[in-house]
Motif scaffolding. Structure first.
Motif, mmCIF file in Angstrom:
data_model
loop_
_atom_site.group_PDB
_atom_site.id
_atom_site.type_symbol
_atom_site.label_atom_id
_atom_site.label_comp_id
_atom_site.label_asym_id
_atom_site.label_seq_id
_atom_site.Cartn_x
_atom_site.Cartn_y
_atom_site.Cartn_z
ATOM 1 N N GLY A 27 0.810 -1.210 0.000
ATOM 2 C CA GLY A 27 0.000 0.000 0.000
ATOM 3 C C GLY A 27 0.840 1.256 0.000
ATOM 4 N N ASN A 184 -5.373 -0.904 5.668
ATOM 5 C CA ASN A 184 -4.801 -1.516 4.469
ATOM 6 C C ASN A 184 -5.490 -2.823 4.113
ATOM 7 N N ILE A 188 -6.495 -2.072 0.279
ATOM 8 C CA ILE A 188 -5.731 -2.719 -0.792
ATOM 9 C C ILE A 188 -6.595 -3.676 -1.619
ATOM 10 N N ALA A 337 -5.249 4.593 -3.509
ATOM 11 C CA ALA A 337 -3.802 4.462 -3.621
ATOM 12 C C ALA A 337 -3.109 5.579 -2.858
ATOM 13 N N THR A 340 -3.372 4.906 1.119
ATOM 14 C CA THR A 340 -2.475 3.892 1.676
ATOM 15 C C THR A 340 -1.041 4.411 1.757
ATOM 16 N N SER A 341 -0.635 5.202 0.773
ATOM 17 C CA SER A 341 0.702 5.791 0.826
ATOM 18 C C SER A 341 0.780 6.875 1.889
#
Length: 521
Positions: A27, A184, A188, A337, A340-341
């Motif tokens: 992630g 996550n 994900i 996306a 998660t980052s």
């Protein structure tokens, strides 16, 4: 009992298992850049031929540095400042704080891009951009002004930005296992499902084959261009979330017998697979756009970055049947996306402050996250957000992150000479065994290649500036940001620890492969 001792006795947080860590690491690696940067970089650097230097860069720099981050975090059990303090007997703590300040800078502008993506999920439903996506983005939505600092708040950006910060801080406050890992576990799989649906729809569009041909047709002559190889190393390096504290921090929460080397391979190849999937989806859609516009794919503008996501894709959505669903899937994927980052970058900062000042995850989330949110909102919900974001991102990544990686590799290999110990640590766990070639890659190849990229980038920025921005602007918010990160790292280093950075239990007794030095000294 003294307060510092009480904090020292608090059990360190851990992932519930290997799966939780793998999903969180994937992630972190899979972010906005995978979707909007990789397709354009590949297309501009030889198409299908670019995959060769890309794979070489993954194997010779990406995964080796990923393993270095894993071994440092797991061996020395801490966030970046704690790890480098323990690694260097107290002298290298500033490098750890520099990585933390890099994460701080990225957090401030990364959140606003997620907020834009979340807004565009809703905009996709009624195609609010109308016939002019570029005019809508720049004029109506962002109300973008000239480079500078503005105090004029844009409500349409402010509201989703506040929402993103509330969600991120709430997840961070729950801690590693109950917050980041659980998020996550939801985000994900949902991201994979949504993005697969997006790609399947894209490849079935008329003209998709033309886009894929443009993406994959190899230009073999490009392999003789050093710039193509530099682009490959840059893409791998920046897309894997390495060398600015994320993987060091994440690996520090792994259990004693965790599989490190094999996990690194899984994360590295999962990230690259997602990038390839993104290239297929993006260029299938661009092929459709080219057919509808009556031009070759090569003549399409806006194939990378903000303009690809927020101008080109809205145009595609407006052209295609069922575009609303396609838009929700695309911008929903961007949002997930990005989240998660973002969580991984926030955890870098949170963990560092927890360890230095002896505070809980909730206290760190509310205090550090609250301050970061206020600064982020003040700078990036205004009419000058776009040029400011673009400039800070350019300098932080190409100067800050690359510089951090070069210094880290040199310090570990040549200054403290702990690379054999870290190799032993990787090999003392289940999974793939790491040979002496890893030390050559980390100690020689990475510093040489990334050092060249760093020096070339700095020279270009000094001589040519960046884009068409005024020199006063890039000097203030480009070089000024790098200078501020160094100063802040120095200030954080000299502050007194509220708990001892050496008061911890290493994952194994010293003496790995003949090394009898005490890692916690």
């Amino acid at each position: 009992m003294p307060k510092t001792h009480a904090h020292a006795q608090r059990p360190r947080e851990q992932w519930s298992g290997q799966l939780g860590f793998v999903l969180a690491a994937i992630g972190s690696a899979v972010g906005l850049g995978n979707i909007w940067r990789f397709p354009g970089v590949a297309y501009e650097n030889g198409g299908g031929a670019f995959l060769i230097p890309y794979l070489v860069a993954l194997l010779t720099a990406g995964i080796p540095i990923l393993w270095l981050d894993y071994s440092l975090g797991h061996r020395f059990r801490g966030a970046a400042p704690t790890v480098f303090r323990r690694l260097t007997r107290g002298k290298g703590e500033i490098l750890g704080w520099f990585q933390v300040t890099i994460s701080c800078a990225i957090i401030l502008y990364y959140t606003v891009i997620i907020a834009w993506s979340a807004s565009y999920v809703w905009f996709s439903v009624d195609r609010r951009w109308g016939e002019d996506p570029a005019g809508f983005l720049i004029g109506e939505y962002l109300q973008a002004g000239d480079p500078g600092i503005s105090t004029t708040i844009v409500p349409s950006v402010l509201i989703p930005l506040v929402g993103i910060w509330v969600v991120a801080i709430a997840i961070l406050a729950l801690g590693v296992q109950k917050g980041v890992e659980r998020a996550n576990l939801i985000f994900i799989p949902l991201l994979v499902i949504m993005f697969l649906g997006l790609v399947i729809r894209a490849v079935t569009l008329p003209g998709a084959l033309d886009g894929l041909n443009a993406f994959f047709t190899p230009e073999w002559a490009a392999l003789t261009d050093p710039g193509v190889w530099i682009s490959a190393y840059s893409q791998i390096f920046f897309s894997l979330s390495i060398a600015f504290g994320i993987m060091i921090t994440y690996s520090s929460y792994l259990k004693r017998r965790a599989n490190l080397a094999t996990t690194g391979l899984v994360v590295g190849f999962a990230n690259s697979s997602f990038e390839l999937l993104a290239g297929i989806g993006v260029f299938s859609a661009l092929g459709f756009m080219a057919m509808q516009s009556g031009v070759p794919v090569a003549e399409l503008p806006n194939i990378a970055g903000v303009t690809l996501a927020f101008i080109a894709f809205p145009q595609i959505i407006s052209m295609m049947p069922g575009g609303q669903l396609f838009g929700v899937l695309f911008f929903g994927s961007l949002t997930l996306a990005g989240m998660t980052s973002l969580l991984s970058i926030l955890q870098v900062v949170s963990a560092a402050f927890q360890e230095k000042f002896g505070i809980t995850p909730r206290q760190a989330a509310l205090r550090i996250g609250g301050v970061a949110a206020l600064v982020s909102i003040a700078l990036f919900s205004t009419t000058t957000a776009l040029p400011l974001l673009d400039t800070v991102d350019k300098y932080v990544n190409e100067v800050g992150v690359a510089g951090s990686a070069v210094v880290m590799a040199v310090v570990v290999t040549w200054v403290v000479r702990r690379l054999p110990e870290l190799q032993g640590h990787l090999n003392n766990r289940p999974g793939v065994r790491v040979g002496g070639w890893w030390r050559v890659l980390v100690g020689v190849v990475v510093p040489v290649v990334l050092g060249y990229i760093l020096i070339s980038g700095i020279r270009t920025l000094i001589v040519e500036g960046y884009d068409e921005y005024p020199r006063w602007f890039t000097n203030t918010f480009g070089w000024g940001t790098i200078a501020a990160l160094v100063v802040l790292a120095g200030l954080m280093t000299v502050l007194r620890w509220r708990r001892s950075p050496d008061d911890y239990q290493p994952e194994e007794l010293p003496g790995l492969h003949g090394d009898t030095r005490e890692v916690g000294r």
